[in-house]
Design an enzyme around this catalytic site. Structure first.
Site, PDB file in Angstrom:
ATOM      1  N   TYR A 285     -23.629  72.220  10.259  1.00 60.00           N
ATOM      2  CA  TYR A 285     -22.447  72.925  10.754  1.00 60.00           C
ATOM      3  C   TYR A 285     -22.280  74.271  10.039  1.00 60.00           C
ATOM      4  CZ  TYR A 285     -17.504  73.963  11.636  1.00 60.00           C
ATOM      5  OH  TYR A 285     -16.330  74.576  11.986  1.00 60.00           O
ATOM      6  N   GLU A 286     -22.571  74.290   8.734  1.00 54.76           N
ATOM      7  CA  GLU A 286     -22.421  75.510   7.943  1.00 54.76           C
ATOM      8  C   GLU A 286     -23.677  76.378   7.962  1.00 54.76           C
ATOM      9  OE1 GLU A 286     -21.002  74.335   4.064  1.00 54.76           O
ATOM     10  OE2 GLU A 286     -18.992  73.916   4.852  1.00 54.76           O
TER      11      GLU A 286
ATOM     12  N   GLU B 226     -14.827  68.917  -3.153  1.00 50.15           N
ATOM     13  CA  GLU B 226     -16.124  69.577  -2.971  1.00 50.15           C
ATOM     14  C   GLU B 226     -16.499  69.639  -1.495  1.00 50.15           C
ATOM     15  OE1 GLU B 226     -19.702  71.507  -3.734  1.00 50.15           O
ATOM     16  OE2 GLU B 226     -17.932  71.280  -4.982  1.00 50.15           O
TER      17      GLU B 226
ATOM     18  N   TYR C 113     -15.665  66.284   5.526  1.00 51.76           N
ATOM     19  CA  TYR C 113     -16.350  66.396   6.809  1.00 51.76           C
ATOM     20  C   TYR C 113     -15.971  65.218   7.691  1.00 51.76           C
ATOM     21  CZ  TYR C 113     -20.016  66.805  10.308  1.00 51.76           C
ATOM     22  OH  TYR C 113     -20.689  66.931  11.489  1.00 51.76           O
ATOM     23  N   VAL C 114     -15.702  65.530   8.948  1.00 48.70           N
ATOM     24  CA  VAL C 114     -15.483  64.520   9.984  1.00 48.70           C
ATOM     25  C   VAL C 114     -16.423  64.875  11.138  1.00 48.70           C
ATOM     26  CG1 VAL C 114     -13.840  63.537  11.636  1.00 48.70           C
ATOM     27  CG2 VAL C 114     -13.086  64.107   9.314  1.00 48.70           C
TER      28      VAL C 114
ATOM     29  N   GLY D 132      -9.782  65.846  15.278  1.00 49.51           N
ATOM     30  CA  GLY D 132      -8.522  65.885  16.003  1.00 49.51           C
ATOM     31  C   GLY D 132      -7.801  64.553  16.066  1.00 49.51           C
TER      32      GLY D 132
ATOM     33  N   GLY E 262      -9.452  63.807   9.035  1.00 55.78           N
ATOM     34  CA  GLY E 262      -9.462  64.830   7.991  1.00 55.78           C
ATOM     35  C   GLY E 262      -8.142  64.877   7.236  1.00 55.78           C
TER      36      GLY E 262
ATOM     37  N   ASN F  40     -14.919  79.938   8.870  1.00 57.64           N
ATOM     38  CA  ASN F  40     -14.549  78.643   9.436  1.00 57.64           C
ATOM     39  C   ASN F  40     -13.061  78.634   9.822  1.00 57.64           C
ATOM     40  OD1 ASN F  40     -14.260  75.988  10.161  1.00 57.64           O
ATOM     41  ND2 ASN F  40     -15.324  75.176   8.373  1.00 57.64           N
TER      42      ASN F  40
ATOM     43  N   TYR G 134      -5.960  73.785   7.495  1.00 59.99           N
ATOM     44  CA  TYR G 134      -5.451  73.725   6.119  1.00 59.99           C
ATOM     45  C   TYR G 134      -4.097  74.424   6.004  1.00 59.99           C
ATOM     46  CZ  TYR G 134     -10.209  72.283   4.925  1.00 59.99           C
ATOM     47  OH  TYR G 134     -11.414  71.628   4.858  1.00 59.99           O
TER      48      TYR G 134
END
Length: 160
Positions: free
Chosen positions: A27-28, A85, A88-89, A95, A99, A126, A133
């Site tokens: 993903y990153e 650190e 992740y979901v 949704g 998380g 992101n 957040y």
């Protein structure tokens, strides 16, 4: 209605944790940077004197996400802090609250351990995560610039 639960990770979760780490790295756009193995995860998280801890989020008994955290220290507060650190979901379960539930569990752990802070970093691009957040009250620390030293640079710098 689905049932979300959070549990502490155990050594038998090493392969699952590696799976989630790899999904997160993809993903990153950094899959090539993952050097972790099941063995190194077991040795670093599940040893007799752990400094790193893991949580697994499950939906109806199926693992859908994870978090890895450790404790740091604030000299200004003279208190420990909890540092997230990785969180992740899996995309197909986002949704649904996993998380947020992982974050709530770590916030509870932080309070139980007398922490003055609960902190984490997020990649600047992101936006979905940053928006999430901020929606739960977290504040970005834009005045701070992160630095890292690793690999050969770290080895060279450490030499006398």
């Amino acid at each position: 209605m689905s049932s979300l639960t959070i549990r502490e990770a155990v050594a038998d979760d090493a392969a699952l944790i590696l799976h989630f780490i790899t999904e997160l790295a993809i993903y990153e756009k950094a899959e090539h940077e993952v050097l972790a193995t099941e063995q190194t995860i077991k040795a670093s998280i599940f040893n007799d004197n752990p400094h790193v801890f893991g949580l697994i989020c499950e939906c109806d008994g199926q693992a859908i996400g994870f978090a890895v955290y450790f404790f740091n220290y604030s000299t200004w507060l003279a208190k420990p802090g909890l540092y997230l650190e990785d969180l992740y979901v899996s995309p197909e379960h986002r949704g649904a609250g996993g998380g947020k539930l992982l974050l709530k569990k770590m916030a509870q752990i932080a309070l139980e351990k007398g922490c003055g802070r609960f902190e984490w970093s997020c990649l600047d691009w992101n936006k979905p995560s940053r928006d999430f957040y901020e929606s739960i009250g977290a504040v970005s620390q834009d005045e701070w610039v992160g630095y890292r030293m690793s690999g050969q640079t770290l080895v060279d710098f450490a030499k006398d």
